[in-house]
Design a protein around this motif. Sequence first.
Motif, PDB file in Angstrom:
ATOM      1  N   GLY A 126      -0.828  17.622   2.960  1.00 42.36           N
ATOM      2  CA  GLY A 126       0.309  17.746   2.054  1.00 42.36           C
ATOM      3  C   GLY A 126       1.154  16.486   2.035  1.00 42.36           C
ATOM      4  O   GLY A 126       1.603  16.037   0.970  1.00 42.36           O
ATOM      5  N   ARG A 127       1.362  15.888   3.234  1.00 41.23           N
ATOM      6  CA  ARG A 127       2.156  14.660   3.295  1.00 41.23           C
ATOM      7  C   ARG A 127       1.437  13.516   2.583  1.00 41.23           C
ATOM      8  O   ARG A 127       2.059  12.716   1.877  1.00 41.23           O
ATOM      9  CB  ARG A 127       2.451  14.290   4.747  1.00 41.23           C
ATOM     10  N   LEU A 128       0.122  13.454   2.776  1.00 44.13           N
ATOM     11  CA  LEU A 128      -0.654  12.406   2.106  1.00 44.13           C
ATOM     12  C   LEU A 128      -0.582  12.556   0.589  1.00 44.13           C
ATOM     13  O   LEU A 128      -0.314  11.584  -0.132  1.00 44.13           O
ATOM     14  CB  LEU A 128      -2.112  12.473   2.572  1.00 44.13           C
ATOM     15  N   LEU A 129      -0.803  13.774   0.111  1.00 44.86           N
ATOM     16  CA  LEU A 129      -0.802  13.995  -1.334  1.00 44.86           C
ATOM     17  C   LEU A 129       0.598  13.810  -1.919  1.00 44.86           C
ATOM     18  O   LEU A 129       0.755  13.302  -3.037  1.00 44.86           O
ATOM     19  CB  LEU A 129      -1.336  15.389  -1.662  1.00 44.86           C
ATOM     20  N   ALA A 130       1.647  14.196  -1.167  1.00 46.78           N
ATOM     21  CA  ALA A 130       3.014  14.017  -1.657  1.00 46.78           C
ATOM     22  C   ALA A 130       3.340  12.540  -1.846  1.00 46.78           C
ATOM     23  O   ALA A 130       3.971  12.143  -2.823  1.00 46.78           O
ATOM     24  CB  ALA A 130       4.004  14.663  -0.691  1.00 46.78           C
ATOM     25  N   ALA A 131       2.885  11.699  -0.882  1.00 46.91           N
ATOM     26  CA  ALA A 131       3.119  10.267  -1.008  1.00 46.91           C
ATOM     27  C   ALA A 131       2.397   9.703  -2.215  1.00 46.91           C
ATOM     28  O   ALA A 131       2.948   8.896  -2.981  1.00 46.91           O
ATOM     29  CB  ALA A 131       2.668   9.551   0.270  1.00 46.91           C
ATOM     30  N   ARG A 132       1.142  10.134  -2.403  1.00 50.80           N
ATOM     31  CA  ARG A 132       0.386   9.676  -3.575  1.00 50.80           C
ATOM     32  C   ARG A 132       0.994  10.217  -4.869  1.00 50.80           C
ATOM     33  O   ARG A 132       0.962   9.567  -5.910  1.00 50.80           O
ATOM     34  CB  ARG A 132      -1.071  10.118  -3.455  1.00 50.80           C
ATOM     35  N   ALA A 133       1.556  11.425  -4.797  1.00 53.74           N
ATOM     36  CA  ALA A 133       2.177  12.012  -5.976  1.00 53.74           C
ATOM     37  C   ALA A 133       3.349  11.159  -6.460  1.00 53.74           C
ATOM     38  O   ALA A 133       3.543  10.965  -7.670  1.00 53.74           O
ATOM     39  CB  ALA A 133       2.640  13.434  -5.681  1.00 53.74           C
ATOM     40  N   GLU A 134       4.147  10.634  -5.520  1.00 53.53           N
ATOM     41  CA  GLU A 134       5.261   9.765  -5.899  1.00 53.53           C
ATOM     42  C   GLU A 134       4.745   8.532  -6.643  1.00 53.53           C
ATOM     43  O   GLU A 134       5.318   8.104  -7.649  1.00 53.53           O
ATOM     44  CB  GLU A 134       6.058   9.342  -4.662  1.00 53.53           C
ATOM     45  N   GLU A 135       3.642   7.952  -6.151  1.00 56.81           N
ATOM     46  CA  GLU A 135       3.065   6.786  -6.811  1.00 56.81           C
ATOM     47  C   GLU A 135       2.559   7.149  -8.205  1.00 56.81           C
ATOM     48  O   GLU A 135       2.792   6.425  -9.184  1.00 56.81           O
ATOM     49  CB  GLU A 135       1.915   6.222  -5.974  1.00 56.81           C
ATOM     50  N   ILE A 136       1.839   8.293  -8.281  1.00 53.12           N
ATOM     51  CA  ILE A 136       1.273   8.724  -9.565  1.00 53.12           C
ATOM     52  C   ILE A 136       2.376   8.978 -10.581  1.00 53.12           C
ATOM     53  O   ILE A 136       2.318   8.531 -11.736  1.00 53.12           O
ATOM     54  CB  ILE A 136       0.416   9.984  -9.370  1.00 53.12           C
ATOM     55  N   LEU A 137       3.410   9.698 -10.162  1.00 51.74           N
ATOM     56  CA  LEU A 137       4.501  10.012 -11.077  1.00 51.74           C
ATOM     57  C   LEU A 137       5.246   8.750 -11.504  1.00 51.74           C
ATOM     58  O   LEU A 137       5.703   8.639 -12.647  1.00 51.74           O
ATOM     59  CB  LEU A 137       5.459  11.010 -10.422  1.00 51.74           C
ATOM     60  N   GLY A 138       5.378   7.803 -10.567  1.00 52.42           N
ATOM     61  CA  GLY A 138       6.007   6.536 -10.912  1.00 52.42           C
ATOM     62  C   GLY A 138       5.210   5.779 -11.952  1.00 52.42           C
ATOM     63  O   GLY A 138       5.762   5.196 -12.894  1.00 52.42           O
ATOM     64  N   ARG A 139       3.872   5.790 -11.800  1.00 53.44           N
ATOM     65  CA  ARG A 139       3.013   5.121 -12.777  1.00 53.44           C
ATOM     66  C   ARG A 139       3.097   5.795 -14.149  1.00 53.44           C
ATOM     67  O   ARG A 139       3.134   5.136 -15.177  1.00 53.44           O
ATOM     68  CB  ARG A 139       1.561   5.146 -12.294  1.00 53.44           C
ATOM     69  N   VAL A 140       3.130   7.116 -14.133  1.00 55.13           N
ATOM     70  CA  VAL A 140       3.244   7.843 -15.395  1.00 55.13           C
ATOM     71  C   VAL A 140       4.577   7.527 -16.068  1.00 55.13           C
ATOM     72  O   VAL A 140       4.649   7.303 -17.283  1.00 55.13           O
ATOM     73  CB  VAL A 140       3.090   9.360 -15.163  1.00 55.13           C
ATOM     74  N   GLY A 141       5.653   7.484 -15.276  1.00 54.47           N
ATOM     75  CA  GLY A 141       6.960   7.144 -15.836  1.00 54.47           C
ATOM     76  C   GLY A 141       6.993   5.741 -16.414  1.00 54.47           C
ATOM     77  O   GLY A 141       7.564   5.506 -17.483  1.00 54.47           O
ATOM     78  N   ALA A 142       6.353   4.797 -15.696  1.00 54.89           N
ATOM     79  CA  ALA A 142       6.304   3.424 -16.195  1.00 54.89           C
ATOM     80  C   ALA A 142       5.517   3.345 -17.495  1.00 54.89           C
ATOM     81  O   ALA A 142       5.900   2.622 -18.430  1.00 54.89           O
ATOM     82  CB  ALA A 142       5.672   2.510 -15.142  1.00 54.89           C
ATOM     83  N   ALA A 143       4.411   4.105 -17.564  1.00 55.25           N
ATOM     84  CA  ALA A 143       3.615   4.123 -18.795  1.00 55.25           C
ATOM     85  C   ALA A 143       4.427   4.678 -19.954  1.00 55.25           C
ATOM     86  O   ALA A 143       4.366   4.168 -21.086  1.00 55.25           O
ATOM     87  CB  ALA A 143       2.350   4.956 -18.585  1.00 55.25           C
ATOM     88  N   ARG A 144       5.227   5.716 -19.675  1.00 54.07           N
ATOM     89  CA  ARG A 144       6.073   6.292 -20.717  1.00 54.07           C
ATOM     90  C   ARG A 144       7.118   5.281 -21.198  1.00 54.07           C
ATOM     91  O   ARG A 144       7.357   5.143 -22.406  1.00 54.07           O
ATOM     92  CB  ARG A 144       6.757   7.558 -20.178  1.00 54.07           C
ATOM     93  N   ASP A 145       7.724   4.562 -20.247  1.00 56.42           N
ATOM     94  CA  ASP A 145       8.711   3.544 -20.623  1.00 56.42           C
ATOM     95  C   ASP A 145       8.073   2.453 -21.488  1.00 56.42           C
ATOM     96  O   ASP A 145       8.677   1.969 -22.450  1.00 56.42           O
ATOM     97  CB  ASP A 145       9.331   2.919 -19.374  1.00 56.42           C
ATOM     98  N   GLU A 146       6.850   2.040 -21.100  1.00 54.55           N
ATOM     99  CA  GLU A 146       6.165   1.000 -21.863  1.00 54.55           C
ATOM    100  C   GLU A 146       5.829   1.484 -23.275  1.00 54.55           C
ATOM    101  O   GLU A 146       5.946   0.730 -24.247  1.00 54.55           O
ATOM    102  CB  GLU A 146       4.902   0.558 -21.130  1.00 54.55           C
ATOM    103  N   LEU A 147       5.396   2.739 -23.374  1.00 57.25           N
ATOM    104  CA  LEU A 147       5.100   3.297 -24.698  1.00 57.25           C
ATOM    105  C   LEU A 147       6.361   3.389 -25.552  1.00 57.25           C
ATOM    106  O   LEU A 147       6.347   3.073 -26.747  1.00 57.25           O
ATOM    107  CB  LEU A 147       4.461   4.678 -24.552  1.00 57.25           C
TER     108      LEU A 147
END
Length: 302
Positions: free
Chosen positions: A61-82
């Motif tokens: 859970g801790r591993l996936l939560a850390a990766r989730a923060e990265e994934i969500l950050g990337r998705v947010g950045a993609a949204r900002d770029e769009l």
Amino acid sequence: MDLTRLRMLAAVAREGSVTAAARSLHYAQPSVSHHLARLEAEVGVPLLERHGRGVRLTAAGRLLAARAEEILGRVGAARDELDALVSLSAGRVRLAAFPSALATLVPDVVARLARDHPGLGVGLVEAEPPEALDALRRGAVDVALVFEHDRSPVDVEGLRAVPVLAEELFLVRAADDAAPTGGCGSAPGAGTVLADLAPLADAAWIAGCERCRADLVGRCERAGFTPRVAFETDDYVAVQSLVAAGVGVSLLPALALRAHRDPRVDVRPLPGAARRVLAVTYGDRPAPGAAAVVEGLVRAAA
């Protein structure tokens, strides 16, 4: 893996409990628990374990939560770029600038934007610095291109100001009245003969706007005299015509001389004299269209 469920897992890791995570995300606690259970089924490993009256994350859970923060950050950045791409593909950005900048820097910026972002409209407003900044604060324009002197700085409190240019100042005299030198009639910055204000203590002076007049008076006083201002006009074409006619001398910035140069005048750089040109926007993070205009102004000045 569902992004909503990843966001919930990251919230549990960040907030420390399912209850706190539900509160921060504005979900009901049973809904969060349900989504987390579905996430565990998706990944095939336990993500939470009971601990006392609550739960805590497992190693997975801790591993996936850390990766989730990265994934969500990337998705947010993609949204900002769009969003930025869409903003530059449509809409309109409004620029207020003083006359000599409108005649020199601004056309290059408008042409570049038309080429790179053909769907983005550009509106131009001619305005001196105080009026341009007032329009920016009222939301009437998106970018204000302004200048300031040492003795008359512009008020950019609460705004974002980007330096565009340090603009040289030049003494402008009638070519027939200037002492013969190799620099007579040369382009701004090209000559080697520097200006000296002291011998012009008895001359009639032509002043510009209120801020330019204050700068002129200050420079003359530092040279040991108070200038006799015979004429005042913001029109740099008129200033040069008056100078050419022999009715006075003046100081003009480089952009004014680049926009229009009367061949009947002699120009010489004033040592150490410059005014600062700034591109001003509202807030720390300007809209994409405004940011593109500011970037274009800096590039045009360079």
